[in-house]
Design a protein around this motif. Sequence first.
Motif, PDB file in Angstrom:
ATOM      1  N   HIS A   5       0.749  -1.220  -0.012  1.00  0.00           N
ATOM      2  CA  HIS A   5       0.046   0.014  -0.204  1.00  0.00           C
ATOM      3  C   HIS A   5       1.011   1.341   0.106  1.00  0.00           C
ATOM      4  O   HIS A   5       1.729   1.492   0.954  1.00  0.00           O
ATOM      5  N   ALA A   6       0.800   2.124  -0.951  1.00  0.00           N
ATOM      6  CA  ALA A   6       1.834   3.446  -1.278  1.00  0.00           C
ATOM      7  C   ALA A   6       1.525   4.303   0.086  1.00  0.00           C
ATOM      8  O   ALA A   6       0.423   4.199   0.506  1.00  0.00           O
ATOM      9  N   PRO A   7       2.496   4.710   0.876  1.00  0.00           N
ATOM     10  CA  PRO A   7       2.232   5.561   1.930  1.00  0.00           C
ATOM     11  C   PRO A   7       1.801   6.872   1.432  1.00  0.00           C
ATOM     12  O   PRO A   7       2.401   8.072   1.953  1.00  0.00           O
ATOM     13  N   LEU A   8       0.748   7.064   0.561  1.00  0.00           N
ATOM     14  CA  LEU A   8       0.164   8.050   0.466  1.00  0.00           C
ATOM     15  C   LEU A   8      -0.083   9.565   1.482  1.00  0.00           C
ATOM     16  O   LEU A   8       0.238  10.631   1.411  1.00  0.00           O
ATOM     17  N   ALA A  40      -1.083  16.959  -8.507  1.00  0.00           N
ATOM     18  CA  ALA A  40      -0.151  16.304  -7.930  1.00  0.00           C
ATOM     19  C   ALA A  40      -1.000  15.304  -6.991  1.00  0.00           C
ATOM     20  O   ALA A  40      -0.526  13.913  -7.182  1.00  0.00           O
ATOM     21  N   GLU A  41      -2.005  15.305  -6.651  1.00  0.00           N
ATOM     22  CA  GLU A  41      -2.896  14.358  -5.601  1.00  0.00           C
ATOM     23  C   GLU A  41      -3.315  13.280  -6.749  1.00  0.00           C
ATOM     24  O   GLU A  41      -3.370  12.015  -6.423  1.00  0.00           O
ATOM     25  N   ALA A  42      -3.838  13.811  -7.766  1.00  0.00           N
ATOM     26  CA  ALA A  42      -4.463  12.705  -8.788  1.00  0.00           C
ATOM     27  C   ALA A  42      -3.367  12.043  -9.281  1.00  0.00           C
ATOM     28  O   ALA A  42      -3.519  10.898  -9.526  1.00  0.00           O
ATOM     29  N   GLU A  46      -3.157   7.702  -8.858  1.00  0.00           N
ATOM     30  CA  GLU A  46      -3.141   6.809  -9.929  1.00  0.00           C
ATOM     31  C   GLU A  46      -1.891   5.947  -9.788  1.00  0.00           C
ATOM     32  O   GLU A  46      -1.903   4.722 -10.143  1.00  0.00           O
ATOM     33  N   ALA A  47      -0.733   6.592  -9.537  1.00  0.00           N
ATOM     34  CA  ALA A  47       0.449   5.843  -9.320  1.00  0.00           C
ATOM     35  C   ALA A  47       0.581   4.707  -8.358  1.00  0.00           C
ATOM     36  O   ALA A  47       0.905   3.758  -8.441  1.00  0.00           O
ATOM     37  N   ALA A  48      -0.166   5.152  -7.270  1.00  0.00           N
ATOM     38  CA  ALA A  48      -0.337   4.137  -6.281  1.00  0.00           C
ATOM     39  C   ALA A  48      -1.430   2.884  -6.655  1.00  0.00           C
ATOM     40  O   ALA A  48      -0.998   1.582  -6.261  1.00  0.00           O
ATOM     41  N   LYS A  49      -2.329   3.077  -7.426  1.00  0.00           N
ATOM     42  CA  LYS A  49      -2.973   2.074  -7.972  1.00  0.00           C
ATOM     43  C   LYS A  49      -2.282   1.113  -8.934  1.00  0.00           C
ATOM     44  O   LYS A  49      -2.292   0.014  -8.671  1.00  0.00           O
ATOM     45  N   VAL A  50      -1.416   1.680  -9.972  1.00  0.00           N
ATOM     46  CA  VAL A  50      -0.480   0.881 -10.751  1.00  0.00           C
ATOM     47  C   VAL A  50       0.345   0.162 -10.001  1.00  0.00           C
ATOM     48  O   VAL A  50       0.775  -0.992 -10.077  1.00  0.00           O
ATOM     49  N   ALA A 112       9.527  11.620  -7.721  1.00  0.00           N
ATOM     50  CA  ALA A 112      10.541  10.973  -6.625  1.00  0.00           C
ATOM     51  C   ALA A 112       9.478  10.076  -5.866  1.00  0.00           C
ATOM     52  O   ALA A 112       9.833   8.852  -5.467  1.00  0.00           O
ATOM     53  N   GLN A 113       8.349  10.652  -5.605  1.00  0.00           N
ATOM     54  CA  GLN A 113       7.303   9.863  -4.858  1.00  0.00           C
ATOM     55  C   GLN A 113       6.786   8.620  -5.793  1.00  0.00           C
ATOM     56  O   GLN A 113       6.381   7.569  -5.192  1.00  0.00           O
ATOM     57  N   VAL A 114       6.444   8.750  -7.152  1.00  0.00           N
ATOM     58  CA  VAL A 114       6.147   7.789  -8.097  1.00  0.00           C
ATOM     59  C   VAL A 114       7.027   6.822  -7.914  1.00  0.00           C
ATOM     60  O   VAL A 114       7.066   5.601  -8.099  1.00  0.00           O
ATOM     61  N   GLU A 115       8.546   7.077  -8.140  1.00  0.00           N
ATOM     62  CA  GLU A 115       9.615   6.195  -8.044  1.00  0.00           C
ATOM     63  C   GLU A 115       9.573   5.279  -6.915  1.00  0.00           C
ATOM     64  O   GLU A 115       9.931   4.156  -6.825  1.00  0.00           O
TER      65      GLU A 115
END
Length: 589
Positions: A5-8, A40-42, A46-50, A112-115
């Motif tokens: 789970h991404a630490p959003l 940025a939030e969007a 989406e990156a977290a879902k992928v 960087a967060q996506v990475e």
Amino acid sequence: MADYHAPLRDMRFLLNEVFNVQEVWKQLPALAERVDTETAEAILEEAAKVAARTLAPLNRNADEEGCRWQDGSVTTPAGFREAYNIYAQGGWVGVGGDPEYGGMGMPKVISAQVEEMVNAASLSFGLYPMLTAGSCLAIHAHASEELKTRYLPNLYAGVWAGSMCLTEPHAGTDLGIIRTRAEPLGDGRYAVTGTKIFITAGEHDLSENIIHLVLAKLPDAPAGSKGISLFLVPKFMVNEGGHLGERNSLVCGSIEHKMGIHGSSTCVMNFDGAIGYLVGAPNKGLAAMFTMMNYERLGVGIQGLAAGERSYQNAVDYARERLQSRAATGVVAPDKVADPLIVHPDVRRMLLTMKALNEGGRAFSTYVALQLDIAKFSPDEQARSRAESMVALLTPVAKAFLTDLGLETCVHGQQIFGGHGYIREWGQEQLVRDVRITQIYEGTNGIQALDLMGRKVVGSGGSLYRILADEVYAYVSSLDEGMSEFATPLRQAMENLDALTEWVITQAKTSPNEIGAASVEYLHVFGYTVYAYLWARMVQAAQGESDAHVAKRATARFFYTRLLPRIHSLTATVKAGSDVLYGLEAAQF
């Protein structure tokens, strides 16, 4: 292995509450036109879902299956091609790319967060788009307009992929002694010949073309690193209309059988008169490569952080569920045969160490990414110059400290599982194997420490260091009495780092070995001190009574009382000097 789970929540906290990126972007017009908080939030959502739904489920099977080489071709693990297509079609390969050539145009502080999410989901998978993004940076900064127009759109789109071909069998870090040659053909093209090893994503089946950036020497090149040029060498030639032509004269000779990152192809690449195009000026190849190195080395540091985050998520879930013995203070779960692991002090020590290092590391990677954005996009020359200096100073720390602590964090996570942590199906041992490479590639951590100590600190006479130090001291002075619990030890840590910096600079004047002897421990003292600065900033931003803010303050206290004191033993080690390292003759080892 537990689901990822991404630490959003923590990412949002850093971006919006600690660093207030919206206000920073207002000072950077080129970014202000492209991104705001909602955008940025969007993107992060989406990156977290992928990462969670597409990439993370592939991680263990990719480790078991690995890549396969046959007759020069490489097959990636099952599911990678489909996942890569989803990733590329979502625009994620070009998330930080120039919109003029089809990129998404997001700042580094977002990419960087996506990475982190991608590499936490699957470090092996994350290496493929990372190498492409790095290649794009060098091409965008140094290639001709013709090359940029021809290659960048398909690279950003993920239709083509990139690789960086630096290392040779006889030349590891010492690139000045490479033997790969580039012979001019008289029509703007060059024939590139040589062998490169340890080439990540040098060959694979994810994209229809692979664009190699190759370091080579021209016939009249001066000796050493001053004689290195950079060439763009496509796997398949690209004609005027952008369509693929004949296969170039290059081949993957084999792939390495590695300790970890089995889903990533690590190739031996043989170039036999392959057609290439000069990127940048002749003999300036290292400068072109270093344009992307600050980004790539931060990216490797983020890989260490990502592996540590995945290990923490697995470990905390296990510690809440696994029943083992009773709490020292009495029964906690009377309806169970034993209490959960998380009640035991030593398990909590490991979990809190992981949590404190991960959250401190995320703050640090975000902070460095923000400096990269200011250095690239600020219209203010003074702000750009200051940010460039900060990037130069902090990049080796970001690469080495984040990955050193990434390994420590993964080992703690494995330890919490006990014997199960050593068993493959639980996933913890894979993370230990995968993260280990991050301390080695993109410049070993010992080399990063030498860069920090030798070039950035001693080489500048301490002037680069003072830029950061002045910022931290100004911050400490701005804090009120309510922050004294953190302000006082932060000031003391900075005073210790000041004194240690001066000690090494002084010793280096008379003892050339002192820099190398001090470098690794100095980098760690530096890293823990910078983390203390960022933890203070996080505490200041976390003054509410939500669970997240309360947990943030408690974790900060753990960092300050149980981890920051590491600087004292490290400082003593540095001040022991270099003589003890030379007490043995070579034959006595």
